[in-house]
Motif scaffolding. Structure first.
Motif, PDB file in Angstrom:
ATOM      1  N   THR A  73       0.833  -1.195   0.000  1.00 53.33           N
ATOM      2  CA  THR A  73       0.000   0.000   0.000  1.00 53.33           C
ATOM      3  C   THR A  73       0.871   1.248   0.000  1.00 53.33           C
ATOM      4  O   THR A  73       2.109   1.166  -0.010  1.00 53.33           O
ATOM      5  N   GLU A  74       0.211   2.391   0.083  1.00 51.16           N
ATOM      6  CA  GLU A  74       0.944   3.661   0.156  1.00 51.16           C
ATOM      7  C   GLU A  74       1.737   3.766   1.456  1.00 51.16           C
ATOM      8  O   GLU A  74       2.643   4.604   1.571  1.00 51.16           O
ATOM      9  N   THR A 118      -8.571   1.470   0.457  1.00 47.66           N
ATOM     10  CA  THR A 118      -8.987   0.815  -0.784  1.00 47.66           C
ATOM     11  C   THR A 118      -8.624   1.673  -1.984  1.00 47.66           C
ATOM     12  O   THR A 118      -8.935   2.868  -2.025  1.00 47.66           O
ATOM     13  N   VAL A 119      -7.958   1.087  -2.940  1.00 46.51           N
ATOM     14  CA  VAL A 119      -7.596   1.777  -4.184  1.00 46.51           C
ATOM     15  C   VAL A 119      -8.608   1.395  -5.255  1.00 46.51           C
ATOM     16  O   VAL A 119      -8.779   0.213  -5.568  1.00 46.51           O
ATOM     17  N   ALA A 127      -9.288   1.890  -9.050  1.00 50.84           N
ATOM     18  CA  ALA A 127      -8.690   2.342 -10.308  1.00 50.84           C
ATOM     19  C   ALA A 127      -9.099   1.402 -11.426  1.00 50.84           C
ATOM     20  O   ALA A 127      -9.012   0.186 -11.284  1.00 50.84           O
TER      21      ALA A 127
END
Length: 265
Positions: A104-105, A220-221, A223
């Motif tokens: 994750t980031e 949560t990403v 995209a």
């Protein structure tokens, strides 16, 4: 002794035969139709993708609704339900938690997946958020957050079966690379488990700060890669090149046949 200059002259190529021209024409027609169809398909896919993004955006920003109950489980699908904001109330089964590898980031670590048992006995697997690789000594049995009944909200997600790319889940060793709901439920001896899981939002997890290092929710990403326009242009461009090639062949054949027509007069 005179020099024969005739050999220095290139012999003109004869026109292609009828069968050769017919074969080239058929091949060109097939390629043109295929490229045109592929380009049109990408245009349609682009419209579908934009519609999907709009629907998901509406779900994400809507007020949370009750998570689908057992009667709705058979019809839950990615197309109709993924990323829908939901809420549910129950008690976390902390001792049945697992860690699923995540990037994750916040860096490399794990998703902390904990079953939540509702009052009616149904169980929903909840992704409580990101934890570092050193959190809880690399285990999943710490007990963060409430120990009694609690209400969480987040995004509904569809199960991720069969592990991640090149890395299969190892239930026997409690090593998880994807959030495979059915496999996790079987490994932890859980019954009446929903076929989806819920990504808890930031408000539903303790997060970081004040001596707490996780789990961190709300990561949560969402995209959706959208390269369809580029692909459509590529396919349509190949269709135009096919037409250009056909025109070059036609011009070449016409030039070759002109001397023959002149000679016959």
């Amino acid at each position: 002794m005179g020099m024969d200059t005739g050999n220095d002259m290139k012999t003109p190529r004869r026109p292609r035969g009828v069968f050769v021209l017919g074969g080239l024409a058929l091949l060109g027609a097939v390629l043109f139709a295929a490229f045109l169809a592929l380009g049109t398909w990408q245009v349609q896919r682009r419209a579908w993708k934009h519609d999907l993004v709009a629907r998901v955006d509406a779900r994400v920003h809507a007020e949370p609704v009750d998570a689908p109950g057992r009667g709705q489980w058979p019809v839950v699908s990615a197309a109709n339900d993924e990323y829908r904001r939901v809420k549910l109330t129950g008690t976390f089964l902390q001792d049945r938690s697992v860690r699923v590898r995540a990037s994750t980031e916040l860096g490399m670590g794990s998703w902390l997946m904990t079953p939540l048992r509702q009052r009616n006995g149904d169980v929903v697997l909840v992704n409580r958020g990101f934890v570092s690789s050193t959190w809880c000594g690399g285990k999943a049995t710490c007990t963060p957050g409430p120990s009694g009944e609690t209400t969480i909200s987040g995004l509904l997600r569809i199960s991720e079966p069969k592990g991640a790319f090149l890395q299969a889940n190892e239930p026997a060793n409690d090593r998880w690379y994807s959030r495979d709901v059915a496999a996790i439920a079987a490994a932890k001896g859980l019954a009446s488990v929903a076929p989806y899981f819920v990504d808890a939002d930031a408000a539903s997890s303790p997060g970081r700060g004040e001596g707490n290092d996780g789990p961190v929710g709300g990561l949560t990403v969402i995209a959706f890669p959208d390269n369809h326009l580029m692909y459509a242009i590529t396919w349509y461009g190949l269709a135009l090149l096919t037409l250009l090639g056909a025109w070059i062949v036609w011009r070449d054949e016409r030039r070759k046949r002109q001397p023959e027509a002149t000679h016959r007069r």
